[in-house]
Design a protein around this motif. Structure first.
Motif, PDB file in Angstrom:
ATOM      1  N   GLY A 135       0.832  -1.198   0.000  1.00 43.19           N
ATOM      2  CA  GLY A 135       0.000   0.000   0.000  1.00 43.19           C
ATOM      3  C   GLY A 135       0.864   1.246   0.000  1.00 43.19           C
ATOM      4  N   LEU A 136       0.583   2.154  -0.918  1.00 44.67           N
ATOM      5  CA  LEU A 136       1.359   3.393  -1.001  1.00 44.67           C
ATOM      6  C   LEU A 136       0.479   4.633  -0.839  1.00 44.67           C
ATOM      7  CD1 LEU A 136       4.045   2.758  -3.791  1.00 44.67           C
ATOM      8  CD2 LEU A 136       4.282   2.599  -1.301  1.00 44.67           C
ATOM      9  N   GLY A 137      -0.606   4.502  -0.105  1.00 42.12           N
ATOM     10  CA  GLY A 137      -1.383   5.686   0.217  1.00 42.12           C
ATOM     11  C   GLY A 137      -0.551   6.642   1.065  1.00 42.12           C
ATOM     12  N   HIS A 138      -0.533   7.913   0.682  1.00 43.90           N
ATOM     13  CA  HIS A 138       0.306   8.873   1.402  1.00 43.90           C
ATOM     14  C   HIS A 138      -0.079  10.282   0.988  1.00 43.90           C
ATOM     15  CE1 HIS A 138       3.698  10.109   3.796  1.00 43.90           C
ATOM     16  NE2 HIS A 138       4.184   8.884   3.867  1.00 43.90           N
ATOM     17  N   THR A 139       0.344  11.252   1.798  1.00 41.59           N
ATOM     18  CA  THR A 139       0.192  12.654   1.424  1.00 41.59           C
ATOM     19  C   THR A 139       1.501  13.256   0.933  1.00 41.59           C
ATOM     20  OG1 THR A 139       0.590  13.264   3.727  1.00 41.59           O
ATOM     21  CG2 THR A 139      -1.697  13.057   3.037  1.00 41.59           C
ATOM     22  N   ASN A 140       2.572  12.490   0.969  1.00 41.73           N
ATOM     23  CA  ASN A 140       3.883  12.985   0.564  1.00 41.73           C
ATOM     24  C   ASN A 140       4.421  12.091  -0.553  1.00 41.73           C
ATOM     25  OD1 ASN A 140       6.926  13.041   0.603  1.00 41.73           O
ATOM     26  ND2 ASN A 140       6.537  14.672   2.078  1.00 41.73           N
ATOM     27  N   LEU A 141       4.519  12.642  -1.759  1.00 44.01           N
ATOM     28  CA  LEU A 141       4.914  11.849  -2.917  1.00 44.01           C
ATOM     29  C   LEU A 141       6.298  11.246  -2.749  1.00 44.01           C
ATOM     30  CD1 LEU A 141       4.564  10.853  -5.835  1.00 44.01           C
ATOM     31  CD2 LEU A 141       5.390  13.086  -6.610  1.00 44.01           C
ATOM     32  N   GLN A 142       7.253  12.025  -2.268  1.00 40.68           N
ATOM     33  CA  GLN A 142       8.627  11.532  -2.182  1.00 40.68           C
ATOM     34  C   GLN A 142       8.761  10.420  -1.145  1.00 40.68           C
ATOM     35  OE1 GLN A 142      10.793  12.238  -4.511  1.00 40.68           O
ATOM     36  NE2 GLN A 142       9.165  13.522  -5.355  1.00 40.68           N
ATOM     37  N   GLU A 143       8.038  10.549  -0.034  1.00 42.61           N
ATOM     38  CA  GLU A 143       8.109   9.486   0.965  1.00 42.61           C
ATOM     39  C   GLU A 143       7.417   8.221   0.454  1.00 42.61           C
ATOM     40  OE1 GLU A 143       6.616   9.323   5.448  1.00 42.61           O
ATOM     41  OE2 GLU A 143       8.569  10.320   5.189  1.00 42.61           O
ATOM     42  N   ALA A 144       6.296   8.391  -0.229  1.00 42.05           N
ATOM     43  CA  ALA A 144       5.621   7.236  -0.825  1.00 42.05           C
ATOM     44  C   ALA A 144       6.535   6.549  -1.831  1.00 42.05           C
ATOM     45  CB  ALA A 144       4.322   7.663  -1.493  1.00 42.05           C
ATOM     46  N   ALA A 145       7.219   7.340  -2.660  1.00 42.61           N
ATOM     47  CA  ALA A 145       8.129   6.767  -3.645  1.00 42.61           C
ATOM     48  C   ALA A 145       9.282   6.040  -2.972  1.00 42.61           C
ATOM     49  CB  ALA A 145       8.647   7.869  -4.568  1.00 42.61           C
ATOM     50  N   GLY A 146       9.771   6.584  -1.866  1.00 46.01           N
ATOM     51  CA  GLY A 146      10.848   5.917  -1.146  1.00 46.01           C
ATOM     52  C   GLY A 146      10.415   4.569  -0.598  1.00 46.01           C
ATOM     53  N   ILE A 147       9.211   4.503  -0.046  1.00 47.18           N
ATOM     54  CA  ILE A 147       8.678   3.224   0.429  1.00 47.18           C
ATOM     55  C   ILE A 147       8.536   2.253  -0.740  1.00 47.18           C
ATOM     56  CG2 ILE A 147       6.679   2.089   1.483  1.00 47.18           C
ATOM     57  CD1 ILE A 147       6.184   4.804   2.962  1.00 47.18           C
ATOM     58  N   GLY A 148       8.025   2.760  -1.856  1.00 46.01           N
ATOM     59  CA  GLY A 148       7.843   1.909  -3.037  1.00 46.01           C
ATOM     60  C   GLY A 148       9.149   1.383  -3.593  1.00 46.01           C
ATOM     61  N   ARG A 149      10.166   2.215  -3.638  1.00 42.84           N
ATOM     62  CA  ARG A 149      11.475   1.760  -4.151  1.00 42.84           C
ATOM     63  C   ARG A 149      12.068   0.691  -3.234  1.00 42.84           C
ATOM     64  NH1 ARG A 149      12.039   7.299  -5.442  1.00 42.84           N
ATOM     65  NH2 ARG A 149      13.174   7.690  -3.501  1.00 42.84           N
ATOM     66  N   ALA A 150      11.934   0.892  -1.931  1.00 40.82           N
ATOM     67  CA  ALA A 150      12.450  -0.106  -0.997  1.00 40.82           C
ATOM     68  C   ALA A 150      11.698  -1.427  -1.155  1.00 40.82           C
ATOM     69  CB  ALA A 150      12.340   0.409   0.437  1.00 40.82           C
ATOM     70  N   ALA A 151      10.390  -1.345  -1.352  1.00 41.68           N
ATOM     71  CA  ALA A 151       9.606  -2.559  -1.579  1.00 41.68           C
ATOM     72  C   ALA A 151      10.039  -3.254  -2.867  1.00 41.68           C
ATOM     73  CB  ALA A 151       8.122  -2.214  -1.626  1.00 41.68           C
ATOM     74  N   ALA A 152      10.263  -2.468  -3.905  1.00 44.38           N
ATOM     75  CA  ALA A 152      10.725  -3.042  -5.170  1.00 44.38           C
ATOM     76  C   ALA A 152      12.087  -3.704  -5.012  1.00 44.38           C
ATOM     77  CB  ALA A 152      10.770  -1.968  -6.247  1.00 44.38           C
ATOM     78  N   ASP A 153      12.967  -3.078  -4.261  1.00 43.70           N
ATOM     79  CA  ASP A 153      14.287  -3.660  -4.008  1.00 43.70           C
ATOM     80  C   ASP A 153      14.167  -4.992  -3.262  1.00 43.70           C
ATOM     81  OD1 ASP A 153      15.514  -1.525  -5.249  1.00 43.70           O
ATOM     82  OD2 ASP A 153      16.014  -0.478  -3.385  1.00 43.70           O
ATOM     83  N   ALA A 154      13.139  -5.121  -2.440  1.00 43.19           N
ATOM     84  CA  ALA A 154      12.931  -6.364  -1.692  1.00 43.19           C
ATOM     85  C   ALA A 154      12.311  -7.462  -2.545  1.00 43.19           C
ATOM     86  CB  ALA A 154      12.045  -6.096  -0.477  1.00 43.19           C
ATOM     87  N   GLY A 155      11.800  -7.090  -3.723  1.00 43.27           N
ATOM     88  CA  GLY A 155      11.216  -8.083  -4.618  1.00 43.27           C
ATOM     89  C   GLY A 155       9.737  -7.931  -4.876  1.00 43.27           C
ATOM     90  N   ILE A 156       9.116  -6.911  -4.283  1.00 41.28           N
ATOM     91  CA  ILE A 156       7.694  -6.669  -4.511  1.00 41.28           C
ATOM     92  C   ILE A 156       7.514  -5.955  -5.844  1.00 41.28           C
ATOM     93  CG2 ILE A 156       5.705  -5.348  -3.652  1.00 41.28           C
ATOM     94  CD1 ILE A 156       6.710  -6.013  -0.814  1.00 41.28           C
TER      95      ILE A 156
END
Length: 288
Positions: free
Chosen positions: A72-93
């Motif tokens: 889930g990437l619901g957020h009010t801050n685009l850059q923080e959401a993107a950071g969570i998403g990149r970390a998830a992608a790095d983990a294999g998601i």
């Protein structure tokens, strides 16, 4: 992507994430599911830190490598959401569930830019979350198709809107996958043609929900509805809507799967009356 990919709660003990609860949840359900949505609204993501959301993503990527894991990437801050998403992608998601940004009044052009930027920065496949109640943003089927055309990373829609005509229109006029998003109308969404479900019921009655889903997919509609009506309907009538998170946690604590029924503020745990109501529905369904 298709099938039952339920949204799951985040277990806490004394304010901290309890990963043993996640392990118990996986052991209880994984045989019957196609994946999990983690860090969504059911997972109390607005109350989680970015580090906590990343930690959950890393855990699930390792724990269920053979399942679809959707962050889930619901957020009010685009850059923080993107950071969570990149970390998830790095983990294999590989997939993210993304709603319209909340608080600010949205336009379709705003959402195109926001989701497009998020997709570009993360490289994730997007399941767009059409949830008009919580985002105060309403879309027609054609607007969702226009959004997906503008953001090619959008491959699916999670539909919490109760307009079944939108599901039918999306299935008729687009190549998008569509997931049911609300337990209390889940069988109507199945009838409308969804490709799967991102709701809570499949983690409550995992075996029975899969049985009913498989029967429907095999064309055995009346048998499917009998399973649903006998087992799942009593529970979903009693556990929601509006307080599904604390009631689900209370049930998991009652079953010994979670070590506590804790929520994190601003959510409050269910009181004794609500737990009693929820357990009445669950126990009746279990008899079925």
């Amino acid at each position: 992507m298709k099938g039952n990919i339920p949204v799951i709660p985040t277990p806490f003990v004394e304010g901290k994430i309890d990963y043993s609860g996640f392990e118990n949840l996986i052991n209880y359900t994984s045989e019957y599911l196609d994946g999990y949505v983690i860090g969504g609204s059911t997972g109390e993501s607005p109350a989680l830190s970015a580090a906590e959301r990343i930690g959950i993503a890393e855990y699930f990527a390792k724990a269920v490598p053979d399942k679809h894991v959707v962050i889930g990437l619901g957020h009010t801050n685009l850059q923080e959401a993107a950071g969570i998403g990149r970390a998830a992608a790095d983990a294999g998601i590989r997939s993210a569930l993304v709603p319209s940004p909340y608080y600010f009044p949205n336009s379709l052009e705003m959402v195109k830019e926001y989701v497009g930027n998020l997709a570009e920065q993360t490289g994730l496949q997007i399941i767009f979350y059409d949830n008009p109640v919580t985002t105060n943003t309403f879309y027609t089927a054609q607007q969702l198709i226009e959004l997906a055309a503008a953001v090619p990373a959008i491959k699916a829609i999670k539909m919490t809107d109760h307009n079944m005509g939108k599901i039918r229109a999306l299935k008729k006029d687009s190549g998008l996958a569509v997931f049911g998003g609300d337990d209390i109308i889940c069988y109507r969404a199945i009838e409308a043609g969804v490709d799967g479900n991102m709701i809570i019921a499949p983690i409550i009655y995992p075996k029975e929900f899969k049985e009913g889903w498989d029967l429907y997919q095999a064309g055995r509609r009346e048998e499917s509805f009998e399973v649903f009506s006998r087992t799942i309907l009593p529970f979903i009538h009693m556990f929601g809507p509006g307080d599904e998170i604390p009631t689900t946690k209370a049930l998991y604590h009652h079953l010994g799967l979670f070590n506590s029924a804790e929520t994190r503020l601003p959510l409050l745990p269910s009181d004794a009356q609500r737990v009693s109501e929820m357990l009445l529905g669950y126990q009746y369904g279990r008899k079925g």
